[in-house]
Design an enzyme around this catalytic site. Structure first.
Site, PDB file in Angstrom:
ATOM      1  N   GLY A 131      38.061  40.329  45.310  1.00 52.58           N
ATOM      2  CA  GLY A 131      37.693  40.415  46.545  1.00 52.58           C
ATOM      3  C   GLY A 131      37.545  39.026  47.296  1.00 52.58           C
ATOM      4  N   GLU A 132      37.910  38.122  46.362  1.00 49.44           N
ATOM      5  CA  GLU A 132      37.447  36.684  46.911  1.00 49.44           C
ATOM      6  C   GLU A 132      38.585  36.092  47.964  1.00 49.44           C
ATOM      7  OE1 GLU A 132      36.183  32.830  44.910  1.00 49.44           O
ATOM      8  OE2 GLU A 132      35.238  34.439  44.011  1.00 49.44           O
ATOM      9  N   ALA A 133      38.364  35.350  48.923  1.00 48.21           N
ATOM     10  CA  ALA A 133      39.418  35.043  49.911  1.00 48.21           C
ATOM     11  C   ALA A 133      40.517  34.114  49.159  1.00 48.21           C
ATOM     12  CB  ALA A 133      39.011  34.435  51.178  1.00 48.21           C
TER      13      ALA A 133
END
Ligand code: NAG
Ligand code: NAG
Ligand code: NAG
Ligand code: NAG
Length: 399
Positions: free
Chosen positions: A159-161
């Protein structure tokens, strides 16, 4: 005769006297053969026994090895780095990016969330493994949706950009390498990949009520091919494919990626107060990619106005119209908001609003719009990356 004599011989009995010397000799031969055979069998069975021991040792070693591999997988699923380290230390995996990539690509017994975590690490070595992993995917002659299906099924996107950015960049590079000539640049492939992931949610998530049409999808992707348009045919195929079958993601916990990570897209009719002439106009608004677009009709291809939400704030306001909210620049009420609109004659001009006042048809819709816009303007680093790429590809047209 033979059998009987043999039995005699076996039992150590003396030979009958009434045999000719030839017959005696023959019997003697048979006895010797028998003894030789017996010896042979003993030797063989000893060899067999040794073999058996060896095999069982080997099995046990194999079993042990399998046990250790299983343990390594378990460790990996709890802590990917430790799992890999364990496998390497026990010589169950070679410490090369190719072997580790292969191990992850096969993915036997591995949790796909853990694979995603390992591939997403920013360590130099993990990035090398990521690229080796992506190169194990064969995308030749697949359209972008088919390739994305394969790719997004091989691990769960974290989920991390920054991680998503690295992984999708690697994906886009690989896709373009396998399919030269389809896109002008990797950036185009990257941007379109996200447009498709978002389309998946818009079309299939029951919470999104306004389903984008093919025409809307095409118009939202204008200019992304280094300033030029992608063929409608290509976009139509991708649209149809997603429409017919949503993307599946592994470890799907119902909290799909697009919904948790991307800003929620919205569309709907709203009233907008004019900038110079203070009249209320009914406009079809679309919130997407950190921008608010408004159209005169839902079927219009070009928006009447675009309001980038960067640096703006939103608040509820009282007005003669019901359910109003307002976009404004915090701490600077006289500054004109950077936005653009299309004049009646088709010219695109800069907007002249120091605030945008908007009225929703119901209190409920007002709240939904405010929440969605708030989510869109809560600085999402990924959005900045995506926006930067869009700027890059659309500026190519001008140069
Ligand atoms: C994989 O790991 C995630 C996160 O730790 C967990 O939520 C999920 O249930 C695991 N999946 C399986 C099949 O064990
Ligand atoms: C696509 O949409 C479906 C249905 O909403 C969802 O389960 C899935 O996670 C989505 N896939 C991606 C990659 O966002
Ligand atoms: C937003 O603010 C930053 C920093 O002040 C500025 O660099 C950027 O140009 C602004 N963007 C817009 C669209 O006004
Ligand atoms: C914006 O409004 C100011 C005064 O309110 C006016 O002088 C200016 O011409 C307007 N600009 C545009 C692009 O309409």
């Amino acid at each position: 005769f033979g059998l009987r004599e043999e039995t005699h011989a076996d039992m150590g009995r003396t030979l009958p006297d009434d045999l000719t010397p030839e017959e005696k000799q023959e019997l003697e031969n048979i006895r010797r053969r028998k003894l030789e055979l017996l010896e042979d069998i003993q030797v063989q069975s000893r060899a067999a026994a040794v073999l058996l021991v060896l095999v069982s040792l080997c099995c046990r070693k194999n079993m042990q090895r399998n046990k250790q591999v299983a343990m390594g997988r378990k460790k990996f699923n709890m802590d990917p780095k430790k799992g890999i380290q364990f496998l390497i230390e026990n010589e169950l995996l070679k410490n090369t990016r190719e072997d580790i990539a292969q191990f992850l690509y096969k993915g036997e017994g591995l949790n796909k969330t853990a694979i995603g975590d390992y591939l997403g690490e920013r360590d130099e070595f993990n990035i090398l493994v990521l690229h080796a992993f992506v190169e194990l995917h064969e995308f030749t002659d697949l359209n972008l949706v088919q390739a994305l299906r394969q790719f997004l099924w091989s691990f769960r996107l974290p989920g991390e950009a920054q991680k998503i950015d690295r992984m999708m960049e690697a994906f886009a590079q690989r896709y373009c390498q396998c399919n030269p000539g389809v896109f002008q640049s990797t950036d185009t492939c990257y941007i379109l990949s996200f447009a498709i992931i978002m389309l998946n949610t818009s079309l299939h998530n029951p919470n999104v009520k306004d389903k984008p049409t093919l025409e809307r999808f095409i118009s939202m992707n204008r200019g992304i091919n280094d300033g030029g348009d992608l063929p409608d045919e290509l976009l139509r195929n991708l649209y149809d494919s997603i429409k017919n079958e949503p993307f599946k993601i592994p470890e799907d916990d119902g909290n799909d990626l697009t919904h948790t990570f991307f800003n929620p897209d919205r569309e709907g009719w709203l009233l907008k107060l004019g900038g110079r002439v203070k009249t209320w106009k009914r406009r079809w608004f679309i919130l997407t990619d950190n921008c608010l677009y408004y159209f005169e009709y839902t079927t219009d291809k070009e928006p009447r106005g675009i309001i980038p939400l960067e640096n703006l704030s939103i608040r509820e306001v009282e007005d003669k119209k019901p359910n109003c909210f307002e976009l404004f620049i915090p701490d600077n009420k006289d500054q004109v908001i950077k936005a653009c609109k299309t004049e009646a004659d088709g010219r695109v001009v800069e907007g002249n609003h120091t605030f945008y006042r908007i009225s929703a048809p119901t209190a409920e819709e007002k709240d939904e719009w405010i929440n969605s816009i708030k989510a869109a303007i809560s600085r999402d680093p990924f959005y900045e990356m995506l926006a930067a790429r869009k700027k890059k590809v659309s500026s190519m047209k001008r140069h």
